[in-house]
Design an enzyme around this catalytic site. Structure first.
Site, PDB file in Angstrom:
ATOM      1  N   LYS A 212       0.843  -1.199   0.000  1.00 40.81           N
ATOM      2  CA  LYS A 212       0.000   0.000   0.000  1.00 40.81           C
ATOM      3  C   LYS A 212       0.883   1.255   0.000  1.00 40.81           C
ATOM      4  CE  LYS A 212      -3.398   2.330   2.868  1.00 40.81           C
ATOM      5  NZ  LYS A 212      -4.233   2.262   4.069  1.00 40.81           N
ATOM      6  N   GLU A 218      10.952  -4.540   3.966  1.00 38.23           N
ATOM      7  CA  GLU A 218      11.040  -5.946   3.588  1.00 38.23           C
ATOM      8  C   GLU A 218      10.608  -6.142   2.134  1.00 38.23           C
ATOM      9  OE1 GLU A 218       9.622  -4.697   6.275  1.00 38.23           O
ATOM     10  OE2 GLU A 218       9.724  -6.045   7.995  1.00 38.23           O
ATOM     11  N   GLY A 273      -4.398  -1.964   5.429  1.00 39.52           N
ATOM     12  CA  GLY A 273      -3.613  -3.096   4.915  1.00 39.52           C
ATOM     13  C   GLY A 273      -4.244  -4.439   5.261  1.00 39.52           C
ATOM     14  N   ARG A 274      -4.631  -4.600   6.524  1.00 38.00           N
ATOM     15  CA  ARG A 274      -5.151  -5.920   6.952  1.00 38.00           C
ATOM     16  C   ARG A 274      -6.571  -6.180   6.458  1.00 38.00           C
ATOM     17  NH1 ARG A 274      -3.894  -2.411  10.879  1.00 38.00           N
ATOM     18  NH2 ARG A 274      -5.508  -1.593  12.257  1.00 38.00           N
ATOM     19  N   GLU A 359      -3.620  -6.290  15.432  1.00 35.10           N
ATOM     20  CA  GLU A 359      -3.173  -4.980  14.933  1.00 35.10           C
ATOM     21  C   GLU A 359      -4.325  -3.975  15.059  1.00 35.10           C
ATOM     22  OE1 GLU A 359       0.242  -4.139  11.757  1.00 35.10           O
ATOM     23  OE2 GLU A 359      -1.672  -4.410  10.761  1.00 35.10           O
ATOM     24  N   HIS A 390      -2.801 -32.535  19.812  1.00 36.84           N
ATOM     25  CA  HIS A 390      -1.607 -33.248  20.266  1.00 36.84           C
ATOM     26  C   HIS A 390      -0.503 -32.271  20.627  1.00 36.84           C
ATOM     27  CE1 HIS A 390      -3.590 -36.908  19.009  1.00 36.84           C
ATOM     28  NE2 HIS A 390      -4.027 -36.185  17.985  1.00 36.84           N
ATOM     29  N   LYS A 518      10.087   0.115  13.525  1.00 38.51           N
ATOM     30  CA  LYS A 518      10.603   0.372  12.174  1.00 38.51           C
ATOM     31  C   LYS A 518      11.697   1.440  12.237  1.00 38.51           C
ATOM     32  CE  LYS A 518       6.384  -0.477   9.539  1.00 38.51           C
ATOM     33  NZ  LYS A 518       5.357   0.101   8.704  1.00 38.51           N
TER      34      LYS A 518
END
Ligand code: F6P
Length: 560
Positions: A212, A218, A273-274, A359, A390, A518
């Site tokens: 965005k 990254e 974004g999410r 977030e 398990h 950041k």
């Protein structure tokens, strides 16, 4: 609605206090007793929306609990907030933006106005562009250099530009067909990059840079490396436009990076974004499942939107799930919530819901600047069943932590093998039953009645075999994990998170907390990569733990 209008903190509300006293009244009531007393409990506490059924009968509630919870929601003006979100009010007040992911799946003719303009024409034209683009790639009209058809797409993005599309592509693998394989590259980790590129051929690989902001370290680093790999392995500068596309709200930065303008798909400030899976961020997904399946995904989400927007709280699935979460979080002191899909294809769901929820509601200050004196967003965790049985289900059954869970269950499988699905389903149903009913000490003792142990040893063992039970869960079930159901399921959680954010009074659409890390990251990187150690900068910028860690890294690097 007045934005930033100061609201009383939750515990100052009569409705909250009534819930607190109601909690005292029912805290010792067991669901076991409730089920024994009411043969109609399942029917009473079950509802269906957008092809998904929610069984919430295994919760620590009575009718009175629900009445109190809905009264709290009304006091918090939840209906007004829901309408405000759909209408495009600036509900993301700290960034002065609306939160309009619902416009991306708006199949109605209603306009959605942002800054005086209807955004729907642009939403629709972007969908048409996506459809045409995918059609050309899937039908081999748009080919790679050497004129070979594309076989692989690499989606480069992180956070919301990664988790939603990854979840949906995994969930909808049965709809991929054989045309295009999809790979996700998110982390700034050479191992991730190496693994993704291994086995790919540049002339048949398409890259989609998903960001965005087009400013995420990254993503940009990975995109730069992929471009270099492309050029080092036979691609030429002139071939880049055929192989590199981008989805971003920052067209200038994408162009400066070298993506041809006609290959840039838009994003908008008003999509978080999410919440962006429904936008062109869903492009890798559409490439793999095709336009019609993507449309079904949007349709499922739209059906859930209509349900959320119009149905009274008493039958409203996101409202009920959201308010149950508030009940456990603020009165039972539950600090986490588990998401447990019993479907291999839905294995990415916990990670996506984790970002979506944590977030959004991982905040301790209200939208109008008050420090919260109560718990807001819980820790979201989970994984696919029956694997989790398990591993961490032991804690769910007997741990000192109290973690409500959502079991998610398709009644049909895409891959019938022998009686596998019956076994998977029975694992799921028996887990929620076991959590609810537990095992009393008396029952545990009875099981040991014929053993040759001493009475004292029997008692000691029986206490350890006792399972408290009364641990709540929802079960969400549906016919099959189809595109429509997956869309509805994700939208359901988006709205649940919204409901809770409104009750807790936080802004669910910003994420200031991620910024500090950041910024500090740049300084740490400078210290790690400086030719010689700058002791003064280390002392000024870092605590001695971080300095010690930086030195450990530098000294390892110097040995290489
Ligand atoms: O670091 C968190 C975050 O800001 C998320 O909210 C977002 O989804 C992600 O980074 C990626 O951001 P972008 O799409 O701008 O690269």
């Amino acid at each position: 609605m007045e934005l930033n209008e100061p609201q009383p903190l939750l515990d100052q509300l009569d409705e909250f206090q009534q819930l607190a006293s109601h909690y005292q009244d029912i805290k010792n009531l067991t669901m076991r007793e409730q089920f024994q007393a009411d043969a109609g409990r399942f029917n009473k506490y079950t509802l269906t929306a957008a092809d998904i059924t929610l069984d919430y009968s295994k919760n620590r509630i009575t009718d009175e609990t629900l009445t109190h919870l809905f009264a709290l929601a009304k006091k918090r003006k939840l209906s007004t907030s829901i309408q405000a979100m759909f209408r495009g009010d600036l509900i993301n007040s700290s960034e002065n933006r609306p939160a309009l992911h619902t416009a991306l799946r708006n199949f109605s003719d209603d306009p959605v106005i942002v800054d005086g303009e209807d955004v729907m024409p642009e939403v629709r034209s972007t969908l048409i562009r996506m459809k045409e683009f995918c059609w050309k790639i899937r039908n081999q009209h748009w080919r790679g250099f050497n004129n070979k058809p594309f076989t692989d797409v690499v989606s480069i993005g992180i956070g919301g530009s990664f988790l939603g599309p990854k979840l949906a592509s995994q969930a909808l693998k049965p709809y991929w067909g054989k045309k295009i394989n999809c790979h996700y590259l998110a982390n700034i980790d050479g191992s991730n990059l190496t693994e993704v590129l291994q086995g790919l051929s540049p002339d048949t690989t398409l890259f989609i840079i998903q960001s965005k902001s087009f400013g995420t370290q990254e993503t940009l680093k990975n995109a730069t490396e992929c471009r270099q790999w492309f050029l080092d392995n036979g691609g030429q500068e002139k071939d880049l436009p055929r192989h590199f596309t981008a989805v971003t709200a920052n067209v200038e930065k994408a162009k400066a990076f070298g993506v041809a303008e006609e290959n840039i798909f838009p994003m908008w400030d008003w999509v978080g974004g999410r919440y962006s899976l429904w936008s062109a961020i869903g492009l890798p997904l559409m490439l793999t499942i095709g336009h019609e399946n993507f449309r079904q995904l949007l349709l499922g989400a739209y059906e859930m939107d209509c349900h959320f927007k119009t149905v009274p709280f008493e039958q409203n699935m996101p409202v009920i799930m959201g308010m149950l979460g508030v009940w456990y979080n603020n009165f039972f002191n539950a600090q986490s919530h588990a998401v447990l899909p019993y479907d291999h294809y839905l294995r990415g769901l916990p990670a996506h819901i984790q970002q979506l929820d944590m977030e959004s509601n991982g905040k301790s200050v209200s939208a109008c600047g008050q420090y919260l004196n109560y718990q807001a967003g819980p820790i979201i965790w989970g994984g696919v069943g029956s694997n989790g049985q398990h591993a961490y289900h032991q804690l769910l059954h007997q741990g000192t932590q109290f973690a409500p869970c959502d079991f998610i269950l398709p009644l049909m499988t895409h891959n019938p093998v022998d009686h596998f699905h019956e076994l998977l389903v029975s694992n799921c149903l028996s887990q929620s039953q076991a959590l609810m009913q537990g095992k009393t000490e008396q029952e545990a003792l009875q099981e040991l009645a014929n053993s040759e142990m001493s009475e004292q040893d029997k008692r000691i063992l029986a206490t350890q075999k006792t399972i408290p039970g009364n641990r709540p869960s929802n079960t969400l079930f549906f016919d099959k994990s189809t595109p429509k159901v997956v869309g509805a399921l994700i939208a359901l959680y988006e709205h649940k998170v919204f409901v809770q954010g409104q009750i807790w009074g936080v802004n669910s659409f910003d994420q200031w907390g991620v910024e500090l890390g950041k910024k500090l990251g740049d300084k740490v990187n400078a210290a790690l990569t400086a030719k010689t150690e700058n002791t003064q900068a280390l002392e000024e910028n870092f605590d001695n733990s971080t300095t010690g860690l930086i030195r450990a890294f530098r000294s390892m690097k110097n040995k290489l």
